[in-house]
Design a protein around this motif. Structure first.
Motif, PDB file in Angstrom:
ATOM      1  N   ARG A 192     -14.822   0.903   7.363  1.00  0.00           N
ATOM      2  CA  ARG A 192     -14.411   1.348   5.999  1.00  0.00           C
ATOM      3  C   ARG A 192     -13.279   0.872   4.916  1.00  0.00           C
ATOM      4  NH1 ARG A 192     -17.372   6.649   5.588  1.00  0.00           N
ATOM      5  NH2 ARG A 192     -17.358   6.581   3.411  1.00  0.00           N
ATOM      6  N   LEU A 193     -12.137   1.340   5.704  1.00  0.00           N
ATOM      7  CA  LEU A 193     -11.028   1.482   4.775  1.00  0.00           C
ATOM      8  C   LEU A 193     -10.739  -0.208   4.406  1.00  0.00           C
ATOM      9  CD1 LEU A 193      -8.016   2.132   3.868  1.00  0.00           C
ATOM     10  CD2 LEU A 193      -7.083   2.142   5.982  1.00  0.00           C
ATOM     11  N   ASP A 194     -10.785  -0.743   5.802  1.00  0.00           N
ATOM     12  CA  ASP A 194     -11.330  -2.770   5.204  1.00  0.00           C
ATOM     13  C   ASP A 194     -11.638  -3.119   3.751  1.00  0.00           C
ATOM     14  OD1 ASP A 194      -9.758  -4.766   5.923  1.00  0.00           O
ATOM     15  OD2 ASP A 194     -11.745  -5.866   6.944  1.00  0.00           O
ATOM     16  N   MET A 195     -13.086  -2.632   4.621  1.00  0.00           N
ATOM     17  CA  MET A 195     -14.062  -3.316   3.305  1.00  0.00           C
ATOM     18  C   MET A 195     -13.180  -2.882   2.208  1.00  0.00           C
ATOM     19  SD  MET A 195     -17.838  -2.185   2.336  1.00  0.00           S
ATOM     20  CE  MET A 195     -16.998  -0.125   2.365  1.00  0.00           C
ATOM     21  N   MET A 196     -12.894  -1.596   1.741  1.00  0.00           N
ATOM     22  CA  MET A 196     -12.337  -0.598   0.257  1.00  0.00           C
ATOM     23  C   MET A 196     -10.958  -1.932   0.110  1.00  0.00           C
ATOM     24  SD  MET A 196     -13.059   3.071   0.945  1.00  0.00           S
ATOM     25  CE  MET A 196     -12.535   3.690  -0.036  1.00  0.00           C
ATOM     26  N   LEU A 197     -10.063  -2.123   1.186  1.00  0.00           N
ATOM     27  CA  LEU A 197      -8.968  -2.732   0.977  1.00  0.00           C
ATOM     28  C   LEU A 197      -9.375  -4.161  -0.445  1.00  0.00           C
ATOM     29  CD1 LEU A 197      -6.894  -1.939   3.850  1.00  0.00           C
ATOM     30  CD2 LEU A 197      -6.668  -0.782   1.757  1.00  0.00           C
ATOM     31  N   ARG A 198      -9.779  -5.045   0.647  1.00  0.00           N
ATOM     32  CA  ARG A 198     -11.117  -6.719   0.974  1.00  0.00           C
ATOM     33  C   ARG A 198     -11.344  -5.646  -0.605  1.00  0.00           C
ATOM     34  NH1 ARG A 198     -11.744  -8.986   6.549  1.00  0.00           N
ATOM     35  NH2 ARG A 198     -11.493 -10.842   5.381  1.00  0.00           N
ATOM     36  N   LEU A 199     -12.126  -5.232  -0.940  1.00  0.00           N
ATOM     37  CA  LEU A 199     -13.081  -5.070  -2.426  1.00  0.00           C
ATOM     38  C   LEU A 199     -11.905  -4.769  -3.652  1.00  0.00           C
ATOM     39  CD1 LEU A 199     -16.056  -3.561  -1.510  1.00  0.00           C
ATOM     40  CD2 LEU A 199     -15.588  -6.221  -1.663  1.00  0.00           C
ATOM     41  N   GLY A 200     -10.653  -3.800  -3.482  1.00  0.00           N
ATOM     42  CA  GLY A 200      -9.760  -3.699  -4.147  1.00  0.00           C
ATOM     43  C   GLY A 200      -9.294  -4.331  -5.058  1.00  0.00           C
ATOM     44  N   PRO A 201      -8.252  -3.922  -6.037  1.00  0.00           N
ATOM     45  CA  PRO A 201      -7.551  -4.594  -7.019  1.00  0.00           C
ATOM     46  C   PRO A 201      -6.294  -5.716  -5.877  1.00  0.00           C
ATOM     47  CG  PRO A 201      -6.822  -3.017  -6.885  1.00  0.00           C
ATOM     48  CD  PRO A 201      -7.912  -2.681  -5.590  1.00  0.00           C
ATOM     49  N   TYR A 202      -6.088  -5.525  -4.877  1.00  0.00           N
ATOM     50  CA  TYR A 202      -4.811  -6.380  -3.845  1.00  0.00           C
ATOM     51  C   TYR A 202      -5.612  -6.805  -2.946  1.00  0.00           C
ATOM     52  CZ  TYR A 202      -2.144  -2.588  -6.536  1.00  0.00           C
ATOM     53  OH  TYR A 202      -1.708  -1.972  -7.745  1.00  0.00           O
TER      54      TYR A 202
END
Ligand SMILES: Nc1nc2c(c(=O)[nH]1)N[C@H]1C(S)=C(S)[C@@H](COP(=O)(O)OP(=O)(O)OC[C@H]3O[C@@H](n4cnc5c(=O)[nH]c(N)nc54)[C@H](O)[C@@H]3O)O[C@H]1N2
Ligand SMILES: Nc1nc2c(c(=O)[nH]1)N[C@H]1C(S)=C(S)[C@@H](COP(=O)(O)OP(=O)(O)OC[C@H]3O[C@@H](n4cnc5c(=O)[nH]c(N)nc54)[C@H](O)[C@@H]3O)O[C@H]1N2
Ligand code: SF4
Ligand SMILES: [Mo]
Length: 757
Positions: free
Chosen positions: A544-554
């Motif tokens: 889930r962290l990976d998903m959020m990072l990859r969808l996130g601004p950076y």
């Protein structure tokens, strides 16, 4: 064998990187991580005591389940069986609203606390949500919601670049900062002064922070809104209003000026006990400084005019052109936040979409006041057996909260909790609150948990991203807190016994499903199953962290930007990745219906008559404010031996003039009385509090039976919140008034007539 492991400190909002020394499964030392991209080696005594806090023998090692009235150790399966058996009948019989959820402060310091409570609330469908926010920062969320359309868009002072900081009701030298994540806050304040900047501290106590300042104003508690309104008035009266770049993005500027026209420095000087000339000077300095930031925290939030105060803080930042510019008050851009969107109208922010059953308190940000929890439990339905919608709370899910000490009127709440049909606590300790639970689910000590700051990266003075895996593997009999909460979600929502991984899988499916359907997202039109298959990580929470990072601004946008952030890339940087200084975000950050900053929202306008009334109110003879100690942390660190003793004591600070007047001697016992009750406490005479103000820290009162807090029990202190009856609230946010409420103080040995209780 001795080794070291990195671990972001979870004990306060500064989020320092630590280097732990580990022997076997034991943490034997902690020092600041000199290579941490953000904290650069800083640590405080609490971080240094990480090993002691981690190894506290009073931490629960196994779940506890109530059998025949007693809490006994049990296995995990048995514990979750008991949770399902306790919660589901309440939902079935009385409806989901009869299950209350209480979320405490450490939820913002754990990954589990960020990832699972939203799923629990969604699955349960209850509106009976109570969190630490309504004894803390809810006024800021409401103010941000109204001004910017997003309750989570909280501007933080750009500490490292500002020329001028006006700080109200905060003491970062002891708290290490709040709603402004800045490791080594003290060093950053010193640097501000060293580069020629100005620091003004407004606090009824001469705190360690105040002693560092160019100017300290010992304001009368509860009157900051008046002071700030007068600053606004001066800006308008002297033609100093200049929103700068924001001019085209703000509505309501003239309305604010008109509404506060009469709140002159002369009008507020007596109420605030700050000279009018000083207020004028403050306003001019604020307007003239090359860059400046106004920043208010707990002492400016947990007061009767809390939302107005928080609103005025940002009104001043806007009117002086300092909002959203370097050196001013800026919006961080967190790596797991929403990727920037084209600017435009948003959905806005609504208050009071529903009300509490008993007191009729409006919800704010989906929450009801924590101060109203007891009455929601102990007040019978208006119509007995009327069915759904009118039921008291009969079951409670408590995660990382100790409201018996942290919320008003702990005695009433204590009794209310004892009357519940069922209560489950996710808590490492058997303490004043969890002792009422039917099931206690203990998370592992922090060394056995991974760490990512979902909440604080969105409040940090520098954009950066860091992740530390567990420093020590999960020990036998331990369950990760993420798994505990996932299983709790299943047990509470009728899916007891299902694989906890399904909770993460469901979140991934629904998040990716929404993302690919969103024309503004970089993954628009892609197959969510393909994206899910790309996720890496050793566990559901890591994926889930990976998903959020990859969808996130950076993020790498799942391949759209091959250089972008992923969990794998982050893991290559054990000391974190610096993402640069804060950058302007207006108008993209705005989600108001107008797409502008709405400077004079209607709920604020409707609350202004209270400001006017505060001007004329006769001040109480004696009021109480709180204080924090560097070696303490709310209610739960008094059990960590190296942090106890010395000046970290539950004493009543009394000014020498008041001590003389009241016949109080240093070290003597006094009785403090207020609307909610009374307590006995030792007096410490000190001129660090202003006359007319006494100060008592919170989180004490560890003398209730049935807890397992050996060290804390040796020096239990008194529960300051017992002085409150829960009726004093900031009406817009439902936040309890914890600072500036009237008390009487008398020597404990005095004649009985002098000590009413
Ligand atoms: N009078 C007065 N009252 C105040 C305040 C004040 O200034 N004055 N401050 C208010 C503020 S700002 C706040 S935030 C609240 C805080 O009040 P609470 O939200 O109740 O938080 P704590 O008192 O820190 O209690 C935290 C609980 O979480 C448990 N815990 C610790 N670590 C973990 C973990 O990793 N996982 C889980 N599941 N549990 C854990 C602890 O054992 C403890 O039971 O108090 C408020 N109360
Ligand atoms: N060591 C330590 N650190 C902590 C915590 C802790 O308990 N101990 N708790 C953590 C939490 S949950 C939070 S929210 C943050 C809070 O962090 P801060 O907001 O910095 O909180 P405090 O240190 O309580 O500082 C609040 C100050 O407000 C002053 N004050 C009281 N009433 C008024 C008023 O009416 N007007 C003005 N201008 N000032 C007033 C008080 O005297 C006090 O010095 O700290 C976090 N960090
Ligand atoms: S300042 Fe806060 S985050 Fe840093 S070491 Fe101390 S308690 Fe931990
Ligand atoms: Mo807090």
């Amino acid at each position: 064998m001795t080794r070291t492991a990195p671990r972001i400190c979870p004990f306060c909002e500064a989020t320092c990187g630590l280097t732990l020394t580990v022997e076997g499964a034991r943490v034997t030392g902690a020092r600041g991580d000199a290579d941490d991209v953000f904290s650069k080696g800083f640590l405080c005594p609490k971080g240094a005591a990480f090993g002691a806090a981690d190894a506290d023998p009073d931490r629960l090692a196994r779940p506890l389940v109530r059998r025949g009235g007693r809490l006994v150790e049990a296995g995990w399966d048995e514990a979750f069986d008991a949770v399902a058996a306790g919660l589901r009948p309440v939902v079935d019989r009385y409806g989901p609203g009869a299950v209350g959820v209480v979320l405490g402060n450490p939820n913002v310091h754990t990954m589990a606390g960020a990832l699972y409570p939203p799923v629990l609330l969604g699955g349960l469908g209850t509106r009976s949500l109570f969190t630490a926010s309504t004894v803390d920062q809810m006024p800021k969320h409401v103010s941000s919601g109204l001004l910017f359309g997003d309750a989570l868009a909280v501007p933080v002072p750009d500490l490292d670049r500002t020329d001028h900081l006006l700080m109200l009701g905060a003491n970062p030298l002891d708290s290490n900062g709040s709603l402004c994540t800045a490791p080594d806050f003290p060093g950053r304040l010193k640097a501000l002064r060293a580069r020629g900047g100005t620091l003004t501290v407004v606090d009824p106590r001469r705190t360690r922070t105040a002693r560092l300042a160019d100017r300290h104003l010992a304001i009368r508690p509860g009157t900051d809104a008046l002071l700030l309104a007068a600053l606004v008035q001066v800006l308008f009266a002297e033609g100093r209003v200049d929103p700068g770049r924001l001019a085209g993005h703000v509505t309501g500027v003239a309305d604010v000026g008109a509404a506060l026209r009469d709140v002159t420095p002369e009008a507020v000087a007596d109420a605030c006990d700050v000279p009018a000339a000083t207020i004028r000077t403050l306003a001019r300095e604020l307007a003239d400084a090359p860059t400046a930031a106004v920043y208010g925290r707990v002492g400016a939030s947990t007061v009767s005019l809390g939302t107005l105060t928080c609103w005025l803080v940002d009104v001043l930042n806007v009117l002086t052109g300092n909002l959203d510019r370097p050196g001013g008050a800026m919006f961080p851009l967190s790596a797991t936040g929403r990727a920037p969107r084209p600017a435009g109208p948003g959905r806005g922010f609504a208050l009071g979409r529903w009300r509490s059953r008993v007191g009729g308190h409006p919800e704010a940000k989906g929450e009801l006041p924590l101060a109203a929890l007891a009455e929601e439990i102990d007040t019978p339905p208006r119509v007995p057996d009327s069915g759904l919608g009118d039921s008291p709370i009969r079951a409670l899910v408590v995660v990382a909260a100790n409201p018996v000490l942290s919320a008003p009127d702990g005695d009433r709440l204590d009794k209310a909790l004892a009357s519940l049909d069922f209560m489950v606590s996710v808590d490492p300790y058997l303490n004043e609150t969890s002792r009422h639970a039917h099931v206690v689910l203990p998370p592992p000590p922090p060394a056995q948990s991974p760490h990512y700051d979902f909440a604080f990266n969105a409040l940090a003075v520098r954009n950066q991203v860091r992740y530390t895996r567990a420093a020590v593997p999960l020990q036998d009999g331990r369950m990760a807190e993420t798994e505990i909460l996932a299983r709790l979600v299943l047990a509470a929502t009728g899916a007891h016994g299902a694989d906890p991984a399904t909770v993460d899988a469901l979140v991934v499916d629904s998040t990716l499903g929404k993302a690919v359907a969103d024309p503004g997202a970089r993954v628009h039109g892609r197959d969510p199953r393909e994206l899910a298959a790309l996720l890496t990580g050793e566990s559901g929470p890591e994926r889930r962290l990976d998903m959020m990072l990859r969808l996130g601004p950076y993020g790498d946008g799942f391949g759209a930007d091959p250089d972008g952030l992923t969990l794998a890339r982050l893991l290559e940087h054990p000391h974190g990745i610096d993402l640069g200084p804060l950058a302007p975000r207006v108008p993209e950050v705005l989600k108001t219906r107008s797409g502008r900053i709405e400077l004079f929202p209607e709920p604020i306008a409707a609350d202004l008559p209270r400001l006017a009334r505060a001007l004329d109110a006769a001040p109480a003879a004696l009021v109480l404010v709180g204080r924090r100690h560097l070696r303490s942390n709310n209610s739960w660190m008094h059990n960590v031996r190296p942090l106890t003793g010395g000046t970290n004591r539950c004493t009543l600070h009394v000014h020498p003039e008041d001590a003389d007047r009241l016949g109080l001697a240093d070290g003597a016992a006094a009785r403090v009385t207020a609307a909610g009750g009374g307590l006995a406490v030792a007096v410490e005479v000190t001129d660090t509090v202003r006359p007319g103000v006494v100060s008592l820290p919170h989180g004490w009162g560890h003398d209730r039976p049935g807890t397992r807090l050996g060290v804390a029990g040796e020096d239990p202190g008194a529960n300051v919140n017992q002085l409150l009856d829960g009726s004093l609230l900031d009406p817009l946010s439902g936040t309890a008034v914890l600072n500036g409420f009237p008390v009487t103080v008398a020597p404990l040995a005095a004649a009985p007539a002098a000590t009413p209780s």
